[in-house]
Scaffold this motif. Structure first.
Motif: not given
Length: 151
Positions: A23-24, A32-37, A132-134, A139-141
Motif C-alpha cells: 500500500k506504499l 517509497v514516495i508516499g501512500i496509495i489510497s 476521499l481515499l486519495e 493530505e490528511a494522513w
C-alpha cells in the motif's frame, strides 16, 4: 488513567496507521514516495478503520510518542513487516477532508483492544469514495514513517 472506550479523540491529537508494503506508493526505481489510497479502504469484513492514538503515550517528545505507538503495534497481533510504513495524521485534518467530501458523521474514537491499549476506530468512513481515499492518503494522513526508520 485513559479515557473510557468510545471517547472521541481530540481534534488536535494524532493517529497513526500501519501501512503494508503493498500500500506504499513507489517511484519507477522502487523507492517509497508516499501512500496509495487503498491503504485507507475499509475491508468488507471490517466495521471501521484501525489506527493507534499517538497522544495516548504521554512522552515529552513527539518522536518518543511515535516510537511508543509503533512498539505497541509491533507487539500486537498485527504482522508488521520490515519494509512497511506508518501513516500519521492529525484528527482535525482527517475530519476536514471528510467534510470536504460531505461526510459529516465520521467518528474517531478510542477503542482499546487486548492487543493494543491505544487502539482507535475511525467509524463511518465510506469505503467506496475513491476521491476521499486519495485525499486521506495525500493530505490528511500523508506523513509517512518507514518501519525501518524506527528502532
Amino acid at each position: 488513567m485513559p479515557p473510557r472506550k468510545n471517547t472521541k479523540i481530540p481534534a488536535d491529537n494524532h493517529i497513526i496507521r500501519y501501512i503494508p508494503w503493498t500500500k506504499l506508493r513507489k517511484n519507477e526505481n522502487g523507492e517509497v514516495i508516499g501512500i496509495i489510497s487503498e491503504a485507507f479502504k475499509i475491508r468488507d469484513t471490517e466495521k471501521y478503520l484501525s489506527a493507534t492514538w499517538l497522544e495516548y503515550f504521554q512522552r515529552p517528545l513527539r518522536k518518543d510518542q511515535i516510537i511508543a505507538a509503533v512498539e505497541e503495534m509491533r507487539a500486537s497481533n498485527l504482522a508488521v513487516k520490515p519494509k512497511s510504513g506508518f501513516s500519521l495524521g492529525k484528527v482535525s485534518d482527517i475530519e476536514s477532508v471528510c467534510t470536504k467530501r460531505n461526510i459529516k458523521n465520521i467518528r474517531i474514537v478510542y477503542s482499546p483492544s487486548d492487543n493494543n491499549a491505544a487502539h482507535v476506530a475511525v467509524k463511518s468512513l465510506p469505503g467506496d469514495d475513491l476521491e476521499l481515499l486519495e485525499l486521506l492518503a495525500t493530505e490528511a494522513w500523508a506523513e509517512l514513517i518507514l518501519n525501518s526508520s524506527i528502532p
